[in-house]
Design a protein around this motif. Structure first.
Motif, PDB file in Angstrom:
ATOM      1  N   PHE A   1      45.641  37.320  36.927  1.00  0.00           N
ATOM      2  CA  PHE A   1      44.545  38.126  36.411  1.00  0.00           C
ATOM      3  C   PHE A   1      43.708  38.644  37.579  1.00  0.00           C
ATOM      4  O   PHE A   1      43.472  37.907  38.548  1.00  0.00           O
ATOM      5  CB  PHE A   1      43.607  37.297  35.537  1.00  0.00           C
ATOM      6  CG  PHE A   1      44.212  36.698  34.298  1.00  0.00           C
ATOM      7  CD1 PHE A   1      44.629  35.376  34.291  1.00  0.00           C
ATOM      8  CD2 PHE A   1      44.335  37.445  33.141  1.00  0.00           C
ATOM      9  CE1 PHE A   1      45.167  34.801  33.147  1.00  0.00           C
ATOM     10  CE2 PHE A   1      44.877  36.886  31.988  1.00  0.00           C
ATOM     11  CZ  PHE A   1      45.291  35.557  31.996  1.00  0.00           C
TER      12      PHE A   1
ATOM     13  N   GLY B   1      47.385  33.585  25.130  1.00  0.00           N
ATOM     14  CA  GLY B   1      47.917  34.893  25.475  1.00  0.00           C
ATOM     15  C   GLY B   1      46.886  35.926  25.853  1.00  0.00           C
ATOM     16  O   GLY B   1      47.234  37.101  26.057  1.00  0.00           O
ATOM     17  N   LYS B   2      45.639  35.522  25.977  1.00  0.00           N
ATOM     18  CA  LYS B   2      44.549  36.445  26.309  1.00  0.00           C
ATOM     19  C   LYS B   2      43.884  36.074  27.621  1.00  0.00           C
ATOM     20  O   LYS B   2      44.031  34.953  28.118  1.00  0.00           O
ATOM     21  CB  LYS B   2      43.501  36.447  25.196  1.00  0.00           C
ATOM     22  CG  LYS B   2      44.042  36.850  23.837  1.00  0.00           C
ATOM     23  CD  LYS B   2      44.492  38.292  23.822  1.00  0.00           C
ATOM     24  CE  LYS B   2      44.904  38.727  22.419  1.00  0.00           C
ATOM     25  NZ  LYS B   2      45.391  40.134  22.399  1.00  0.00           N
ATOM     26  N   ALA B   3      43.133  37.024  28.177  1.00  0.00           N
ATOM     27  CA  ALA B   3      42.353  36.749  29.369  1.00  0.00           C
ATOM     28  C   ALA B   3      41.126  35.922  29.003  1.00  0.00           C
ATOM     29  O   ALA B   3      40.649  35.976  27.861  1.00  0.00           O
ATOM     30  CB  ALA B   3      41.909  38.057  30.023  1.00  0.00           C
ATOM     31  N   PRO B   4      40.603  35.171  29.941  1.00  0.00           N
ATOM     32  CA  PRO B   4      39.336  34.469  29.699  1.00  0.00           C
ATOM     33  C   PRO B   4      38.224  35.469  29.410  1.00  0.00           C
ATOM     34  O   PRO B   4      38.252  36.613  29.869  1.00  0.00           O
ATOM     35  CB  PRO B   4      39.084  33.730  31.013  1.00  0.00           C
ATOM     36  CG  PRO B   4      40.426  33.574  31.630  1.00  0.00           C
ATOM     37  CD  PRO B   4      41.162  34.831  31.264  1.00  0.00           C
TER      38      PRO B   4
ATOM     39  N   VAL C   1      42.903  35.574  39.979  1.00  0.00           N
ATOM     40  CA  VAL C   1      42.979  34.239  39.379  1.00  0.00           C
ATOM     41  C   VAL C   1      44.350  34.125  38.735  1.00  0.00           C
ATOM     42  O   VAL C   1      44.816  35.083  38.108  1.00  0.00           O
ATOM     43  CB  VAL C   1      41.878  34.048  38.316  1.00  0.00           C
ATOM     44  CG1 VAL C   1      42.007  32.693  37.630  1.00  0.00           C
ATOM     45  CG2 VAL C   1      40.491  34.200  38.948  1.00  0.00           C
TER      46      VAL C   1
ATOM     47  N   TRP D   1      37.684  40.878  32.959  1.00  0.00           N
ATOM     48  CA  TRP D   1      39.018  40.437  33.341  1.00  0.00           C
ATOM     49  C   TRP D   1      40.055  41.458  32.871  1.00  0.00           C
ATOM     50  O   TRP D   1      39.897  42.086  31.829  1.00  0.00           O
ATOM     51  CB  TRP D   1      39.351  39.094  32.691  1.00  0.00           C
ATOM     52  CG  TRP D   1      38.495  37.943  33.116  1.00  0.00           C
ATOM     53  CD1 TRP D   1      37.149  37.790  32.903  1.00  0.00           C
ATOM     54  CD2 TRP D   1      38.927  36.763  33.808  1.00  0.00           C
ATOM     55  NE1 TRP D   1      36.727  36.591  33.425  1.00  0.00           N
ATOM     56  CE2 TRP D   1      37.789  35.929  33.977  1.00  0.00           C
ATOM     57  CE3 TRP D   1      40.159  36.320  34.294  1.00  0.00           C
ATOM     58  CZ2 TRP D   1      37.862  34.691  34.620  1.00  0.00           C
ATOM     59  CZ3 TRP D   1      40.234  35.077  34.918  1.00  0.00           C
ATOM     60  CH2 TRP D   1      39.089  34.275  35.082  1.00  0.00           C
ATOM     61  N   GLY D   2      41.131  41.556  33.627  1.00  0.00           N
ATOM     62  CA  GLY D   2      42.268  42.322  33.145  1.00  0.00           C
ATOM     63  C   GLY D   2      43.086  41.484  32.169  1.00  0.00           C
ATOM     64  O   GLY D   2      42.784  40.313  31.921  1.00  0.00           O
ATOM     65  N   GLN D   3      44.140  42.085  31.626  1.00  0.00           N
ATOM     66  CA  GLN D   3      44.959  41.392  30.625  1.00  0.00           C
ATOM     67  C   GLN D   3      45.995  40.469  31.260  1.00  0.00           C
ATOM     68  O   GLN D   3      46.584  39.639  30.572  1.00  0.00           O
ATOM     69  CB  GLN D   3      45.666  42.422  29.724  1.00  0.00           C
ATOM     70  CG  GLN D   3      46.974  42.995  30.264  1.00  0.00           C
ATOM     71  CD  GLN D   3      46.794  43.958  31.442  1.00  0.00           C
ATOM     72  OE1 GLN D   3      45.686  44.347  31.788  1.00  0.00           O
ATOM     73  NE2 GLN D   3      47.911  44.346  32.054  1.00  0.00           N
TER      74      GLN D   3
ATOM     75  N   PHE E   1      37.384  26.058  39.003  1.00  0.00           N
ATOM     76  CA  PHE E   1      37.300  25.948  37.559  1.00  0.00           C
ATOM     77  C   PHE E   1      37.532  24.491  37.153  1.00  0.00           C
ATOM     78  O   PHE E   1      38.239  23.740  37.860  1.00  0.00           O
ATOM     79  CB  PHE E   1      38.386  26.786  36.875  1.00  0.00           C
ATOM     80  CG  PHE E   1      38.221  28.276  37.017  1.00  0.00           C
ATOM     81  CD1 PHE E   1      38.803  28.950  38.088  1.00  0.00           C
ATOM     82  CD2 PHE E   1      37.508  29.001  36.082  1.00  0.00           C
ATOM     83  CE1 PHE E   1      38.666  30.320  38.218  1.00  0.00           C
ATOM     84  CE2 PHE E   1      37.358  30.370  36.203  1.00  0.00           C
ATOM     85  CZ  PHE E   1      37.936  31.035  37.273  1.00  0.00           C
TER      86      PHE E   1
END
Lengths: 107, 121
Positions: B95, A40-43, B37, B111-113, A98
């Motif tokens: 993102f 649920g989070k950004a990298p 992304v 990065w954004g959320q 990636f």
């Protein structure tokens, strides 16, 4: 360029040393990075330029490699390290690519 | 605070359109390239588009070329992703990510959320 990570998943214990490998389909130079992502989070950026630690990232994370073989090592796993890890290349693009990810789970 | 904030996601029917925004704050936005992304549910990261600091250079992944358009407005500290002819396989969290575009640091360092796009009838 295709990036193939191994293993796809990994079980380990707190305190363990683990290594994740990323193999590139072509020889690459220095624009190679590693990211950590929690559900649920950004990298989050960990390592860039193959082996440079991003500011604020704990020193237990390290990166190495050259040519087509790159590794991320975590020395002394902490509870907060259980996450999914991705490698990335920006040497030859487009496309920026990636790896498919390595899920690190608690044993 | 240094951050990127995405907005504009939502539910859209196949064949429809949507415009995503990425607003930056806390840093000199006009000096950075920006990428989009996406991450389909339960899947890995897929880069889809890049725009340089001056908008002079733009790239797309083959999967979105001809359907998505990236743009930016440096006066508004924002990057946009116009998505058309959406398909079910475009369903993902999108993102935006900052790229210093520096010879010593080519990477996505902020990065954004993320914003969720769901394509379904």
């Amino acid at each position: 360029i295709q990036l193939t990570q191994s293993p796809s998943s990994l079980s380990a214990s707190v305190g363990d040393r683990v290594t994740i490998t990323c193999r590139a389909s072509e020889v690459m130079s220095s624009y190679f990075a590693w990211y950590q992502q929690k559900p649920g989070k950004a990298p989050k950026l960990l390592i860039y330029g193959v082996s440079t630690l991003e500011s604020g990232v704990p020193s237990r994370f390290s990166g190495s490699g050259s040519g087509t073989h790159f590794t991320l090592t975590i020395s002394g796993l902490q509870p907060e390290d259980f996450a999914t890890y991705y490698c990335q290349q920006m040497n030859i693009y487009p496309p920026i690519t990636f790896g498919q990810g390595t899920r690190l789970e608690i044993k | 605070e240094v951050q990127l904030v995405e907005s504009g996601g939502g539910l859209v029917q196949p064949g429809g359109s949507l415009r995503l925004s990425c607003e930056a704050s806390g840093f000199m936005f006009s000096r950075y390239s920006i990428n989009w992304v996406r991450q389909a549910p339960g899947k890995g990261l897929e880069w889809i588009s890049y725009i340089s600091d001056t908008s002079r250079t733009i790239y797309y992944a083959d999967s979105v070329k001809g359907r998505f358009t990236i743009s930016r407005d440096n006066a508004k500290n924002s990057v946009f992703l116009q998505m058309t002819r959406l398909r079910a396989e475009d369903t993902a969290v999108y993102f935006c990510a900052r790229d210093p575009d520096d010879p010593h640091k080519r990477v996505f360092d902020l990065w954004g959320q993320g914003t969720l796009v769901a394509v379904s009838s």
